[in-house]
Design a protein around this motif. Structure first.
Motif, short mmCIF file in Angstrom:
data_model
loop_
_atom_site.label_atom_id
_atom_site.label_comp_id
_atom_site.label_asym_id
_atom_site.label_seq_id
_atom_site.Cartn_x
_atom_site.Cartn_y
_atom_site.Cartn_z
N MET A 1 0.83 -1.20 0.00
CA MET A 1 0.00 0.00 0.00
C MET A 1 0.87 1.26 0.00
O MET A 1 0.57 2.23 -0.71
CB MET A 1 -0.94 0.00 1.20
CG MET A 1 -2.10 -0.98 1.11
SD MET A 1 -3.38 -0.69 2.36
CE MET A 1 -4.20 0.77 1.67
N LEU A 2 1.92 1.25 0.80
CA LEU A 2 2.80 2.42 0.84
C LEU A 2 3.53 2.63 -0.48
O LEU A 2 3.76 3.77 -0.90
CB LEU A 2 3.80 2.29 1.99
CG LEU A 2 3.21 2.42 3.40
CD1 LEU A 2 4.29 2.17 4.44
CD2 LEU A 2 2.55 3.78 3.62
N ALA A 3 3.91 1.54 -1.15
CA ALA A 3 4.54 1.68 -2.46
C ALA A 3 3.57 2.35 -3.44
O ALA A 3 3.97 3.24 -4.22
CB ALA A 3 4.95 0.31 -2.99
N SER A 4 2.31 1.95 -3.40
CA SER A 4 1.31 2.58 -4.27
C SER A 4 1.08 4.03 -3.87
O SER A 4 0.91 4.91 -4.73
CB SER A 4 -0.01 1.79 -4.21
OG SER A 4 0.15 0.51 -4.78
N LEU A 5 1.07 4.30 -2.56
CA LEU A 5 0.91 5.67 -2.11
C LEU A 5 2.06 6.54 -2.61
O LEU A 5 1.87 7.70 -2.99
CB LEU A 5 0.84 5.71 -0.58
CG LEU A 5 0.66 7.10 0.05
CD1 LEU A 5 -0.65 7.73 -0.41
CD2 LEU A 5 0.71 7.01 1.57
N GLY A 6 3.27 5.98 -2.63
CA GLY A 6 4.41 6.73 -3.15
C GLY A 6 4.23 7.11 -4.61
O GLY A 6 4.54 8.24 -5.02
N THR A 7 3.70 6.18 -5.40
CA THR A 7 3.44 6.48 -6.81
C THR A 7 2.32 7.51 -6.94
O THR A 7 2.38 8.41 -7.80
CB THR A 7 3.09 5.20 -7.59
OG1 THR A 7 4.16 4.26 -7.45
CG2 THR A 7 2.88 5.50 -9.07
#
Length: 449
Positions: A394-400
């Protein structure tokens, strides 16, 4: 260790690169570093601009490694013009197939908003179906009932609604939504067309009725194009029908077990992928016709309202009109083929470029990619969870999403931290960024002396 999002931004690519080097120098120097959460909070709130980079980290060693890769140009970045125009975001709600034993547990432990929303759903599912969705997620595999359709589907819808609530608490809300089959229930709630109570009533009563046709037919996923799938159905003498069109080269077929088994053998001989989906019933086919009157009766108390944001129906492939999510719609949702590919095509044509799948594990990103590529459109495809890596994914997607112009709620992401005007560390980093820095040698990461 609980993962955190490291995020920085600058007004130019050169300033961003300098900022990354400043952080790398600070980490390499070691010394008295603050907690990782504090460090990431200070980094995220201390800079701004359209040149952005963000990624999840779970230790200082992890942060150092990723900073080294970023400084070396080894990590992909979203172009600044994309950040500036903030492309449209679609939440994509999956149907069955994304489930795995252990899903939701990490988020239940770590994320208060997720857990509180799951408990709200839990109370309603107990009322409508007599079981606890939270308990089902926490039980050992051998004791859980997630292989039962009328337990799995309300649990998955609850999880999708809780994921959406978590995204919202982080400052991420969609510009449009789309759902695949069962996924339309959570999509309808997110769009504002159904209350939470109504959404879970649909999930519980719809899945309970589906048990009645268990064993009367099955579904198979194939790599046939929609036209090829229609040809197979037409040649089957009624034994097979098209249940869904996921992409220009991915379809779902419904039929009796004998016809589907024969088709699997035939397509395998032609080296075409085809597999019967275990644990499903033949929805989106004539097998559900016998449920029509009972489904209407079960959902007669629905009082849908017009959606607050576009919900692209996978029944019609168009935005839902007015208060169109009553009992009759949910029969069509269950009976008619899933027009997922057409809905994604229309979303792309409307200018949406970022597609975030809301599920326990991504199952629709490949069909979305194939559909966009078929029309030569670009897109960013993101997940809301992956097996054994829920929070980090989820955090990786939030970064994008941050790199695509979204503005996260940093206070919600770092609830134990308090914002200040400028910490001493931020002042040091910003001063380092402002100082000219020679370009690094091509052979390594360190700048020449």
């Amino acid at each position: 260790m609980r993962p955190r999002l490291f995020a920085v931004a600058a007004d130019t690519a050169e300033l961003l690169q300098g900022l990354l080097y400043a952080h790398l120098d600070r980490i390499r120097a070691g010394g008295a570093l603050p907690s990782l959460a504090r460090y990431c909070h200070e980094a995220a709130t201390g800079t701004s601009g359209v040149h952005r980079i963000a990624f999840p980290v779970d230790s200082y060693d992890d942060l150092r490694t990723q900073l080294e890769e970023s400084c070396a140009g080894e990590s992909a970045r979203v172009p600044a013009p994309v950040t500036a125009r903030r492309p449209g975001l679609v939440f994509v709600f999956a149907g069955q197939g994304a489930q795995w034993y252990g899903m939701g547990r990490e988020l239940l432990r770590q994320q208060t908003v997720f857990r509180e929303t799951m408990l709200q759903c839990d109370r309603l599912v107990r009322e409508f179906a007599g079981f606890s969705v939270v308990e089902q997620l926490e039980l050992p595999a051998e004791e859980a009932r997630l292989d039962e359709l009328d337990v799995l589907q309300p649990t998955m819808v609850s999880l999708q609604i809780a994921l959406t609530a978590l995204w919202s608490s982080w400052g991420i809300t969609p510009d449009a939504v789309v759902g695949h089959s069962m996924g339309e229930i959570a999509a309808a709630h997110t769009a504002g067309g159904l209350t939470l109570r109504e959404a879970l009533m649909v999930a519980c009563r719809r899945s309970a009725l589906l048990r009645r046709i268990s064993g009367k037919g099955a579904l198979a996923t194939t790599e046939l194009s929609p036209a090829e799938a229609q040809a197979v159905a037409g040649a089957s003498g009624g034994g097979i029908s098209v249940a869904g069109e996921n992409s220009p080269r991915s379809t779902v077929l419904a039929g009796d077990s004998h016809s589907l088994a024969a088709l699997v053998g035939e397509l395998e001989a032609r080296d075409v992928y085809c597999r019967v989906i275990k644990g499903t019933v033949a929805s989106h086919s004539h097998y559900v016709d016998e449920l029509r009157e009972d489904l209407h009766a079960a959902l007669r108390t629905l009082e849908p309202t017009p959606t607050r944001l576009p919900m692209y129906s996978t029944v019609t492939a168009e935005p839902v009109r007015g208060a169109g999510l009553g009992a009759a719609y949910w029969m069509r949702n269950l009976r008619e083929p899933v027009r997922f590919a057409a809905a994604v095509e229309h979303l792309g044509a409307a200018g949406h470029e970022v597609f975030l799948e809301v599920s326990a594990h991504p199952v629709l990103l490949s069909p979305v990619r194939q559909t966009l590529e078929h029309r030569e459109r670009q897109g960013w495809l993101l997940s809301s969870g992956r097996r054994r890596a829920e929070a980090r994914s989820m955090l990786a997607s939030l970064g994008t999403l941050y790199a695509c112009g979204r503005e996260p709620n940093w206070a919600a992401l770092f609830p134990q931290e308090r914002a200040s005007s400028l910490t001493p560390y931020q002042a040091v980093v910003l001063d380092a960024v402002r100082r000219p820095r020679p370009a690094p040698m091509a052979a390594g990461l360190a700048a020449p002396a």
